[in-house]
Motif scaffolding. Sequence first.
Motif, PDB file in Angstrom:
ATOM      1  N   UNK A  20     -54.238  13.108  52.094  1.00  0.00           N
ATOM      2  CA  UNK A  20     -53.073  13.816  51.544  1.00  0.00           C
ATOM      3  C   UNK A  20     -53.500  15.123  50.876  1.00  0.00           C
ATOM      4  N   UNK A  21     -54.597  15.090  50.149  1.00  0.00           N
ATOM      5  CA  UNK A  21     -55.088  16.308  49.498  1.00  0.00           C
ATOM      6  C   UNK A  21     -55.502  17.358  50.524  1.00  0.00           C
ATOM      7  N   UNK A  22     -56.122  16.891  51.598  1.00  0.00           N
ATOM      8  CA  UNK A  22     -56.553  17.830  52.639  1.00  0.00           C
ATOM      9  C   UNK A  22     -55.346  18.509  53.290  1.00  0.00           C
ATOM     10  N   UNK A  23     -54.346  17.715  53.650  1.00  0.00           N
ATOM     11  CA  UNK A  23     -53.148  18.290  54.283  1.00  0.00           C
ATOM     12  C   UNK A  23     -52.466  19.273  53.329  1.00  0.00           C
ATOM     13  N   UNK A  24     -52.428  18.917  52.054  1.00  0.00           N
ATOM     14  CA  UNK A  24     -51.817  19.804  51.051  1.00  0.00           C
ATOM     15  C   UNK A  24     -52.565  21.126  50.959  1.00  0.00           C
ATOM     16  N   UNK A  25     -53.893  21.064  50.965  1.00  0.00           N
ATOM     17  CA  UNK A  25     -54.697  22.287  50.882  1.00  0.00           C
ATOM     18  C   UNK A  25     -54.497  23.177  52.100  1.00  0.00           C
ATOM     19  N   UNK A  77     -47.055  30.567  55.857  1.00  0.00           N
ATOM     20  CA  UNK A  77     -46.110  31.041  56.871  1.00  0.00           C
ATOM     21  C   UNK A  77     -45.451  29.923  57.669  1.00  0.00           C
ATOM     22  N   UNK A  78     -45.988  28.696  57.603  1.00  0.00           N
ATOM     23  CA  UNK A  78     -45.451  27.617  58.446  1.00  0.00           C
ATOM     24  C   UNK A  78     -44.162  27.057  57.839  1.00  0.00           C
ATOM     25  N   UNK A  79     -43.302  26.542  58.717  1.00  0.00           N
ATOM     26  CA  UNK A  79     -42.009  26.017  58.251  1.00  0.00           C
ATOM     27  C   UNK A  79     -41.928  24.491  58.330  1.00  0.00           C
ATOM     28  N   UNK A  80     -42.983  23.841  58.787  1.00  0.00           N
ATOM     29  CA  UNK A  80     -42.956  22.395  58.857  1.00  0.00           C
ATOM     30  C   UNK A  80     -44.308  21.816  59.220  1.00  0.00           C
ATOM     31  N   UNK A  81     -44.413  20.487  59.042  1.00  0.00           N
ATOM     32  CA  UNK A  81     -45.673  19.780  59.318  1.00  0.00           C
ATOM     33  C   UNK A  81     -45.419  18.686  60.354  1.00  0.00           C
ATOM     34  N   UNK A  82     -46.207  18.711  61.420  1.00  0.00           N
ATOM     35  CA  UNK A  82     -46.118  17.698  62.469  1.00  0.00           C
ATOM     36  C   UNK A  82     -47.412  16.902  62.501  1.00  0.00           C
ATOM     37  N   UNK A  92     -43.265  10.110  54.040  1.00  0.00           N
ATOM     38  CA  UNK A  92     -42.770  10.430  52.696  1.00  0.00           C
ATOM     39  C   UNK A  92     -43.879  10.997  51.816  1.00  0.00           C
ATOM     40  N   UNK A  93     -45.047  10.382  51.874  1.00  0.00           N
ATOM     41  CA  UNK A  93     -46.159  10.819  51.032  1.00  0.00           C
ATOM     42  C   UNK A  93     -46.588  12.251  51.364  1.00  0.00           C
ATOM     43  N   UNK A  94     -46.652  12.558  52.677  1.00  0.00           N
ATOM     44  CA  UNK A  94     -47.019  13.928  53.059  1.00  0.00           C
ATOM     45  C   UNK A  94     -45.930  14.898  52.590  1.00  0.00           C
ATOM     46  N   UNK A  95     -44.658  14.532  52.802  1.00  0.00           N
ATOM     47  CA  UNK A  95     -43.550  15.395  52.399  1.00  0.00           C
ATOM     48  C   UNK A  95     -43.560  15.693  50.909  1.00  0.00           C
ATOM     49  N   UNK A  96     -43.846  14.661  50.105  1.00  0.00           N
ATOM     50  CA  UNK A  96     -43.891  14.856  48.640  1.00  0.00           C
ATOM     51  C   UNK A  96     -44.998  15.824  48.247  1.00  0.00           C
TER      52      UNK A  96
END
Length: 294
Positions: free
Chosen positions: A41-46, A53-58, A87-91
């Motif tokens: 989760x920390x890695x994805x957040x970083x 510039x991105x509008x979403x995460x897949x 949910x966790x990634x979105x938060x």
Amino acid sequence: MKKYLSFDIGGTFLKYGVIGENAVILETNTVKTPGTLDELLNFIKEVCFSHQEVIGVAVSCPGAVSDEGIIYGSSAVRYLHGPNIKELIGENVKLPVFIENDANCAAYSELWDGSAKGKKDVLVIVIGTGIGGSIIKNGLLHKGANLHGGEFGYMLLTSDVKGSDDVWSRVASTKALVKKVAQKKKVDMNSLSGEKIFMLADSGDEDCKQAIDEFYHLLAIGIYNLQYIYDPEIILIGGGISAREDLIVKIDEKLDKIITTINLAKIKPHVNTCKFRQNANLLGAVYGFIEKYS
């Protein structure tokens, strides 16, 4: 151009990249898969923080993924199973998130701009350590009542069922090929690989030639069954084996023999390889995102 961040979580490596709205890969990177959920989760957040510039995460991942974002089943990334990963990634990233099974993402990439573009009814078979897959019906993903739609590897090809080793995944995958040759030669499986077995066969090794011939036959038997179960427009093959230039020719030869033997069968499966290889899951996850949020 709209841009998306895509993550492909594998058992050993995590690939990520920036994908444009027209299936354009703008950037890719690969790191070792984080060892814990918090690290992931920390890695994805970083990564998201460094790509404002991105509008979403897949996200592409192993396991049976529910629409809510819970990943059922089991995989080499054990910490994925249980919590609501979406949910966790979105938060953490404060962006819309889409998450889907990796084989389904591979199928999405082919629908988007690959060998299944413009088609409605498609099967994708991913051959590697095991056999997975995906079902596209009327241009949409079919996940089934238990999220196991496309799990072709569970199929049985024999009536003499003795255990889990009889399923298609364990008799017709590249791992099964390696195991068979290792037993024949009485060597450690780790000393062989699918690629090495094909090289040995090309140099005349009879054990490898025989095992490969049986490998193609078992693949063709499964493909024949799938054709008459679902009757798709095309059956696509992905995974490492799809890089072989003679793959479709060899499977076609086996299908011809089967159909000649079973004179009731008049329809020959249309088989081809997937267009996208190492980046299929990144692209397909973004296609799923666009389909969901557009």
